[in-house]
Design a protein around this motif. Structure first.
Motif, PDB file in Angstrom:
ATOM      1  N   TYR A 182     -44.519  65.307 -12.342  1.00 45.46           N
ATOM      2  CA  TYR A 182     -44.759  64.003 -11.729  1.00 45.46           C
ATOM      3  C   TYR A 182     -43.753  63.813 -10.608  1.00 45.46           C
ATOM      4  O   TYR A 182     -42.597  64.184 -10.737  1.00 45.46           O
ATOM      5  CB  TYR A 182     -44.566  62.874 -12.745  1.00 45.46           C
ATOM      6  CG  TYR A 182     -45.537  62.910 -13.898  1.00 45.46           C
ATOM      7  CD1 TYR A 182     -46.771  62.279 -13.807  1.00 45.46           C
ATOM      8  CD2 TYR A 182     -45.216  63.561 -15.082  1.00 45.46           C
ATOM      9  CE1 TYR A 182     -47.657  62.292 -14.873  1.00 45.46           C
ATOM     10  CE2 TYR A 182     -46.103  63.579 -16.147  1.00 45.46           C
ATOM     11  CZ  TYR A 182     -47.319  62.950 -16.032  1.00 45.46           C
ATOM     12  OH  TYR A 182     -48.190  62.973 -17.083  1.00 45.46           O
ATOM     13  N   ARG A 183     -44.207  63.209  -9.495  1.00 49.78           N
ATOM     14  CA  ARG A 183     -43.286  62.867  -8.416  1.00 49.78           C
ATOM     15  C   ARG A 183     -42.914  61.407  -8.588  1.00 49.78           C
ATOM     16  O   ARG A 183     -43.794  60.556  -8.693  1.00 49.78           O
ATOM     17  CB  ARG A 183     -43.935  63.141  -7.070  1.00 49.78           C
ATOM     18  CG  ARG A 183     -44.295  64.598  -7.001  1.00 49.78           C
ATOM     19  CD  ARG A 183     -44.693  65.216  -5.710  1.00 49.78           C
ATOM     20  NE  ARG A 183     -44.336  64.628  -4.469  1.00 49.78           N
ATOM     21  CZ  ARG A 183     -43.391  65.094  -3.668  1.00 49.78           C
ATOM     22  NH1 ARG A 183     -42.675  66.120  -4.032  1.00 49.78           N
ATOM     23  NH2 ARG A 183     -43.169  64.533  -2.506  1.00 49.78           N
ATOM     24  N   ALA A 184     -41.608  61.147  -8.649  1.00 53.04           N
ATOM     25  CA  ALA A 184     -41.123  59.803  -8.941  1.00 53.04           C
ATOM     26  C   ALA A 184     -40.194  59.304  -7.842  1.00 53.04           C
ATOM     27  O   ALA A 184     -39.476  60.083  -7.214  1.00 53.04           O
ATOM     28  CB  ALA A 184     -40.394  59.800 -10.281  1.00 53.04           C
ATOM     29  N   HIS A 185     -40.208  58.005  -7.647  1.00 54.27           N
ATOM     30  CA  HIS A 185     -39.382  57.360  -6.629  1.00 54.27           C
ATOM     31  C   HIS A 185     -37.948  57.200  -7.144  1.00 54.27           C
ATOM     32  O   HIS A 185     -37.732  56.699  -8.238  1.00 54.27           O
ATOM     33  CB  HIS A 185     -39.975  55.993  -6.289  1.00 54.27           C
ATOM     34  CG  HIS A 185     -39.278  55.293  -5.181  1.00 54.27           C
ATOM     35  ND1 HIS A 185     -39.303  55.752  -3.884  1.00 54.27           N
ATOM     36  CD2 HIS A 185     -38.528  54.155  -5.162  1.00 54.27           C
ATOM     37  CE1 HIS A 185     -38.603  54.924  -3.113  1.00 54.27           C
ATOM     38  NE2 HIS A 185     -38.123  53.955  -3.881  1.00 54.27           N
ATOM     39  N   ASP A 186     -36.992  57.674  -6.355  1.00 49.77           N
ATOM     40  CA  ASP A 186     -35.568  57.583  -6.685  1.00 49.77           C
ATOM     41  C   ASP A 186     -34.879  56.903  -5.505  1.00 49.77           C
ATOM     42  O   ASP A 186     -34.483  57.564  -4.542  1.00 49.77           O
ATOM     43  CB  ASP A 186     -35.007  58.995  -6.936  1.00 49.77           C
ATOM     44  CG  ASP A 186     -33.520  59.014  -7.181  1.00 49.77           C
ATOM     45  OD1 ASP A 186     -32.947  57.949  -7.474  1.00 49.77           O
ATOM     46  OD2 ASP A 186     -32.922  60.099  -7.095  1.00 49.77           O
ATOM     47  N   GLU A 187     -34.757  55.594  -5.586  1.00 53.81           N
ATOM     48  CA  GLU A 187     -34.298  54.775  -4.455  1.00 53.81           C
ATOM     49  C   GLU A 187     -32.963  55.222  -3.873  1.00 53.81           C
ATOM     50  O   GLU A 187     -32.794  55.303  -2.665  1.00 53.81           O
ATOM     51  CB  GLU A 187     -34.190  53.311  -4.915  1.00 53.81           C
ATOM     52  CG  GLU A 187     -33.828  52.346  -3.811  1.00 53.81           C
ATOM     53  CD  GLU A 187     -34.962  52.098  -2.832  1.00 53.81           C
ATOM     54  OE1 GLU A 187     -34.675  51.953  -1.627  1.00 53.81           O
ATOM     55  OE2 GLU A 187     -36.121  52.063  -3.258  1.00 53.81           O
ATOM     56  N   LYS A 188     -31.992  55.557  -4.735  1.00 49.50           N
ATOM     57  CA  LYS A 188     -30.633  55.844  -4.261  1.00 49.50           C
ATOM     58  C   LYS A 188     -30.305  57.328  -4.217  1.00 49.50           C
ATOM     59  O   LYS A 188     -29.140  57.690  -4.030  1.00 49.50           O
ATOM     60  CB  LYS A 188     -29.629  55.127  -5.167  1.00 49.50           C
ATOM     61  CG  LYS A 188     -29.813  53.629  -5.171  1.00 49.50           C
ATOM     62  CD  LYS A 188     -28.939  52.969  -6.200  1.00 49.50           C
ATOM     63  CE  LYS A 188     -29.223  51.488  -6.233  1.00 49.50           C
ATOM     64  NZ  LYS A 188     -29.059  50.926  -7.558  1.00 49.50           N
ATOM     65  N   ASN A 189     -31.279  58.186  -4.395  1.00 48.38           N
ATOM     66  CA  ASN A 189     -31.041  59.644  -4.445  1.00 48.38           C
ATOM     67  C   ASN A 189     -29.932  59.974  -5.453  1.00 48.38           C
ATOM     68  O   ASN A 189     -29.058  60.787  -5.196  1.00 48.38           O
ATOM     69  CB  ASN A 189     -30.670  60.192  -3.062  1.00 48.38           C
ATOM     70  CG  ASN A 189     -31.848  60.179  -2.118  1.00 48.38           C
ATOM     71  OD1 ASN A 189     -32.971  60.458  -2.514  1.00 48.38           O
ATOM     72  ND2 ASN A 189     -31.606  59.835  -0.870  1.00 48.38           N
ATOM     73  N   ALA A 190     -29.992  59.334  -6.617  1.00 48.97           N
ATOM     74  CA  ALA A 190     -28.918  59.452  -7.604  1.00 48.97           C
ATOM     75  C   ALA A 190     -29.081  60.650  -8.532  1.00 48.97           C
ATOM     76  O   ALA A 190     -28.110  61.097  -9.127  1.00 48.97           O
ATOM     77  CB  ALA A 190     -28.852  58.173  -8.433  1.00 48.97           C
ATOM     78  N   TYR A 191     -30.287  61.184  -8.662  1.00 55.62           N
ATOM     79  CA  TYR A 191     -30.542  62.218  -9.660  1.00 55.62           C
ATOM     80  C   TYR A 191     -30.661  63.592  -9.017  1.00 55.62           C
ATOM     81  O   TYR A 191     -31.213  63.745  -7.932  1.00 55.62           O
ATOM     82  CB  TYR A 191     -31.806  61.874 -10.450  1.00 55.62           C
ATOM     83  CG  TYR A 191     -31.672  60.538 -11.135  1.00 55.62           C
ATOM     84  CD1 TYR A 191     -30.937  60.408 -12.297  1.00 55.62           C
ATOM     85  CD2 TYR A 191     -32.239  59.391 -10.579  1.00 55.62           C
ATOM     86  CE1 TYR A 191     -30.781  59.181 -12.919  1.00 55.62           C
ATOM     87  CE2 TYR A 191     -32.086  58.161 -11.186  1.00 55.62           C
ATOM     88  CZ  TYR A 191     -31.362  58.060 -12.360  1.00 55.62           C
ATOM     89  OH  TYR A 191     -31.198  56.853 -12.963  1.00 55.62           O
ATOM     90  N   LYS A 192     -30.107  64.586  -9.700  1.00 57.52           N
ATOM     91  CA  LYS A 192     -30.086  65.960  -9.194  1.00 57.52           C
ATOM     92  C   LYS A 192     -30.852  66.872 -10.144  1.00 57.52           C
ATOM     93  O   LYS A 192     -31.193  66.488 -11.263  1.00 57.52           O
ATOM     94  CB  LYS A 192     -28.632  66.450  -9.066  1.00 57.52           C
ATOM     95  CG  LYS A 192     -27.772  65.586  -8.159  1.00 57.52           C
ATOM     96  CD  LYS A 192     -28.317  65.531  -6.759  1.00 57.52           C
ATOM     97  CE  LYS A 192     -27.549  64.557  -5.869  1.00 57.52           C
ATOM     98  NZ  LYS A 192     -28.282  64.188  -4.676  1.00 57.52           N
ATOM     99  N   VAL A 193     -31.090  68.103  -9.723  1.00 65.00           N
ATOM    100  CA  VAL A 193     -31.816  69.078 -10.534  1.00 65.00           C
ATOM    101  C   VAL A 193     -31.101  69.285 -11.864  1.00 65.00           C
ATOM    102  O   VAL A 193     -29.884  69.430 -11.913  1.00 65.00           O
ATOM    103  CB  VAL A 193     -31.943  70.419  -9.783  1.00 65.00           C
ATOM    104  CG1 VAL A 193     -32.575  71.477 -10.667  1.00 65.00           C
ATOM    105  CG2 VAL A 193     -32.761  70.236  -8.518  1.00 65.00           C
ATOM    106  N   GLY A 194     -31.868  69.240 -12.951  1.00 64.50           N
ATOM    107  CA  GLY A 194     -31.314  69.444 -14.280  1.00 64.50           C
ATOM    108  C   GLY A 194     -31.065  68.163 -15.054  1.00 64.50           C
ATOM    109  O   GLY A 194     -30.878  68.202 -16.268  1.00 64.50           O
TER     110      GLY A 194
END
Length: 76
Positions: A42-54
């Protein structure tokens, strides 16, 4: 109707404000009686670019944000 909440692992964060989350589900095969694992991205919206791979994240349904984004990351 309540919004669905899924949990999965971030497999891509290459695009701005978007993460790709792989959600795995397990079920028993109706005939073989063997546990099967299936995954869907699923492609999800991440407003603050807070999440990384893993990272393990929870996503919820939302109104369409773009052509492919119908989910957004819940704040942890």
């Amino acid at each position: 109707m309540p919004k669905r909440i899924l949990q999965g692992k971030v497999v891509s964060d290459a695009n701005d404000q978007t993460v790709t989350v792989s959600v795995e589900r397990r079920f028993t095969h109706p005939v073989m009686q063997k546990t099967i694992r299936k995954s869907k991205k699923y492609r999800a919206h991440d407003e603050k670019n807070a999440y990384k791979v893993g990272d393990i994240v929870r996503i919820t349904e939302c109104a369409p944000k773009s052509k492919s984004k119908r989910w957004e990351v819940l704040e942890a």
